[in-house]
Design a protein around this motif. Structure first.
Motif, mmCIF file in Angstrom:
data_model
loop_
_atom_site.group_PDB
_atom_site.id
_atom_site.type_symbol
_atom_site.label_atom_id
_atom_site.label_comp_id
_atom_site.label_asym_id
_atom_site.label_seq_id
_atom_site.Cartn_x
_atom_site.Cartn_y
_atom_site.Cartn_z
ATOM 1 N N ARG A 1 27.743 -18.383 -28.425
ATOM 2 C CA ARG A 1 28.329 -17.059 -28.629
ATOM 3 C C ARG A 1 27.519 -16.302 -29.678
ATOM 4 O O ARG A 1 27.502 -16.664 -30.839
ATOM 5 N N CYS B 1 27.288 -12.937 -31.567
ATOM 6 C CA CYS B 1 28.091 -11.768 -31.927
ATOM 7 C C CYS B 1 27.193 -10.734 -32.596
ATOM 8 O O CYS B 1 26.347 -11.075 -33.429
ATOM 9 N N LYS C 1 29.078 -11.036 -27.708
ATOM 10 C CA LYS C 1 30.323 -10.375 -28.107
ATOM 11 C C LYS C 1 29.921 -9.265 -29.062
ATOM 12 O O LYS C 1 29.287 -9.495 -30.091
ATOM 13 N N PRO D 1 32.595 -7.933 -33.245
ATOM 14 C CA PRO D 1 33.706 -8.873 -33.444
ATOM 15 C C PRO D 1 34.540 -8.495 -34.664
ATOM 16 O O PRO D 1 34.019 -7.934 -35.635
ATOM 17 N N GLU E 1 37.371 -12.984 -35.400
ATOM 18 C CA GLU E 1 36.539 -13.483 -34.301
ATOM 19 C C GLU E 1 35.180 -14.013 -34.767
ATOM 20 O O GLU E 1 34.548 -14.798 -34.060
ATOM 21 N N GLU F 1 34.406 -17.644 -34.618
ATOM 22 C CA GLU F 1 34.221 -18.207 -33.283
ATOM 23 C C GLU F 1 32.796 -17.995 -32.768
ATOM 24 O O GLU F 1 32.447 -18.470 -31.694
ATOM 25 N N CYS F 2 31.980 -17.282 -33.521
ATOM 26 C CA CYS F 2 30.598 -17.026 -33.129
ATOM 27 C C CYS F 2 29.728 -18.221 -33.507
ATOM 28 O O CYS F 2 30.029 -18.933 -34.454
#
Length: 166
Positions: free
Chosen positions: A71, A73, A101, A104, A108, A111-112
């Motif tokens: 991920r 971001c 993403k 963020p 969030e 979560e990266c």
């Protein structure tokens, strides 16, 4: 294996395998800001981030499953940068696909796997770094003083080339 643990990420467990990258970098030199193939500096920076992902080792706990994507971001970037980073979305890295993403929230960011911080006001950039501090997030930016502020990799211009510092 070289383990890098900046003071700002003591509780995080990101191992940067920089020896191969550093050797390749030393042999090739830095990347020109406007490459011979017509790439823009935003595309060159996106390429740097993609290559950093190739040489970064995250703990297994950073992913929901062995097939989970990486991920990436993007925070505080403009449309030119969005287009440049779109060129690496879906590309494979370490058997995973890169998923992007944009913008963020602070919640969030944890979560990266990679957080690229663009031209943001210093207070917002610092908040993004703070949100990433206790997670296994590789932080990258071209903001001046980013590494000194706790970021992991800073991109900068020198001799008409994009270079990086860790």
């Amino acid at each position: 294996m070289l383990t890098l643990r900046p003071a700002s990420m003591r509780s995080s467990v990101i191992h940067l395998l920089l020896i191969p990258w550093a050797l390749a970098y030393a042999l090739m030199g830095a990347v020109p800001a406007a490459a011979a193939d017509g790439s823009t500096d935003a595309q060159v920076k996106a390429g740097f981030v993609y290559n950093f992902a190739k040489f970064t080792e995250w703990p297994a706990s950073a992913f929901a499953s062995p097939q989970a994507p990486i991920r990436l971001c993007l925070s505080g970037i403009d449309e030119t940068q969005v287009k440049a980073f779109a060129g690496i979305e879906g590309k494979p890295v370490q058997g995973r696909e890169v998923r992007i993403k944009r913008s963020p929230s602070a919640a969030e960011i944890g979560e990266c796997n990679i957080l690229y911080v663009g031209d943001e006001e210093p207070r917002r950039a610092q908040a993004a770094l703070q949100a990433a501090r206790n997670a296994s997030v590789l932080t990258v930016s071209d903001n001046e003083g980013f590494v000194d502020s706790g970021g992991v990799i800073g991109l900068f211009y020198a001799d008409n080339r994009i270079q990086f510092e860790v």
